[in-house]
Scaffold this active site. Structure first.
Site, mmCIF file in Angstrom:
data_model
loop_
_atom_site.group_PDB
_atom_site.id
_atom_site.type_symbol
_atom_site.label_atom_id
_atom_site.label_comp_id
_atom_site.label_asym_id
_atom_site.label_seq_id
_atom_site.Cartn_x
_atom_site.Cartn_y
_atom_site.Cartn_z
ATOM 1 N N GLN A 173 2.923 10.000 1.353
ATOM 2 C CA GLN A 173 4.226 9.327 1.283
ATOM 3 C C GLN A 173 5.018 9.723 0.041
ATOM 4 O O GLN A 173 6.218 9.443 -0.044
ATOM 5 C CB GLN A 173 4.050 7.807 1.305
ATOM 6 N N GLY A 185 0.825 -1.199 0.000
ATOM 7 C CA GLY A 185 0.000 0.000 0.000
ATOM 8 C C GLY A 185 0.859 1.249 0.000
ATOM 9 O O GLY A 185 2.050 1.197 0.340
ATOM 10 N N HIS A 202 -3.723 0.926 8.056
ATOM 11 C CA HIS A 202 -2.377 1.514 7.986
ATOM 12 C C HIS A 202 -2.367 2.719 7.034
ATOM 13 O O HIS A 202 -1.865 3.797 7.379
ATOM 14 C CB HIS A 202 -1.396 0.430 7.515
ATOM 15 N N GLU A 203 -2.931 2.524 5.838
ATOM 16 C CA GLU A 203 -2.896 3.600 4.830
ATOM 17 C C GLU A 203 -3.819 4.749 5.222
ATOM 18 O O GLU A 203 -3.476 5.917 5.033
ATOM 19 C CB GLU A 203 -3.260 3.054 3.442
ATOM 20 N N HIS A 219 -2.205 7.245 7.482
ATOM 21 C CA HIS A 219 -1.263 8.183 6.852
ATOM 22 C C HIS A 219 -1.947 9.505 6.511
ATOM 23 O O HIS A 219 -1.307 10.557 6.511
ATOM 24 C CB HIS A 219 -0.695 7.599 5.559
ATOM 25 N N CYS A 259 6.539 -0.333 6.590
ATOM 26 C CA CYS A 259 6.012 0.814 5.862
ATOM 27 C C CYS A 259 7.094 1.270 4.890
ATOM 28 O O CYS A 259 8.277 1.265 5.254
ATOM 29 C CB CYS A 259 5.692 1.920 6.866
ATOM 30 N N LEU A 260 6.708 1.669 3.680
ATOM 31 C CA LEU A 260 7.721 2.115 2.708
ATOM 32 C C LEU A 260 8.485 3.337 3.214
ATOM 33 O O LEU A 260 9.608 3.585 2.775
ATOM 34 C CB LEU A 260 7.076 2.411 1.357
HETATM 35 ZN ZN ZN Z 1 2.958 3.280 5.648
#
Ligand code: ZN
Length: 198
Positions: free
Chosen positions: A51, A46, A137-138, A141, A93-94
């Site tokens: 991000q 995701g 999670h997303e 953000h 997480c990226l």
């Molecule tokens: Zn993340």
């Protein structure tokens, strides 16, 4: 479209709340395409718009694996309309390269959003599946909340961040989640009991 640079933990824009999308314009569609390209390039499950430095309420998820065809899901202006249950989620997480830790999540969520054509849809994800956890999670953000704010073991998370040369855990940001914490404590107890029997 193009692959964008992923904002790393420690950069202030990750903590800023994102703005609603007023119209699913060509510009928004291009942003979605960039988000998908960036997520696939990084082998992520995701990615949220902040991000890649765009503070808009958009995230993308693809939980397909291996030989399965790609299955991107685009969420614009998402709202979580129902949540229940609890699960322990081992997450990364990226924006936190290589760092994984256990966090508290709801097991079931129902989300309403617009797709990339501006059409409204409702999606339910249950039983602590990867999709159910990725949505939470997303979604976080978009409000400047990061997975480490839901951490179960603060000390383990601190070690992991240090190991991968990431900025320290922002302890004051750890969320007080009484309802979730109670259920997670039960799950942890069950896990210990099960491990004791093996
Ligand atoms: Zn993340």
């Amino acid at each position: 479209m193009s692959i964008k640079k992923v904002v790393r933990y420690g950069e202030p824009s990750l903590r800023q709340p994102s703005k609603e999308v007023h119209k699913v314009s060509q510009k928004v569609k291009n942003l979605v395409a960039d988000m998908l390209d960036t997520m696939y390039a990084q082998n992520g499950v995701g990615l949220a718009a902040p991000q890649i430095g765009e503070n808009y309420r958009i995230f993308v998820i693809d939980v397909s694996t291996g030989d399965e065809p790609l299955n991107p899901i685009v969420f614009i202006n998402p709202k979580i309309i129902k949540k229940s249950g609890a699960c322990i989620s081992h997450e990364g997480c990226l924006s936190f390269p290589e760092a994984f830790t256990d966090v508290k999540r709801y097991a079931n969520v129902m989300v309403k959003a617009l797709d990339r054509n501006g059409r409204s849809f409702v999606l339910e994800a249950k039983d602590g599946t990867l999709l159910a956890r990725a949505i939470q999670h997303e979604f976080d953000h978009l409000d400047g909340v990061l997975f480490v704010d839901h951490v179960i073991n603060r000390f383990e998370a601190e070690e992991v961040l240090k190991k991968f040369n990431l900025p320290p855990l922002e302890v004051e940001r750890i969320l007080d989640e009484p309802e979730l914490s109670e259920k997670i404590d039960e799950l942890l107890k069950e896990k210990v009991e099960k491990e004791g029997k093996n």
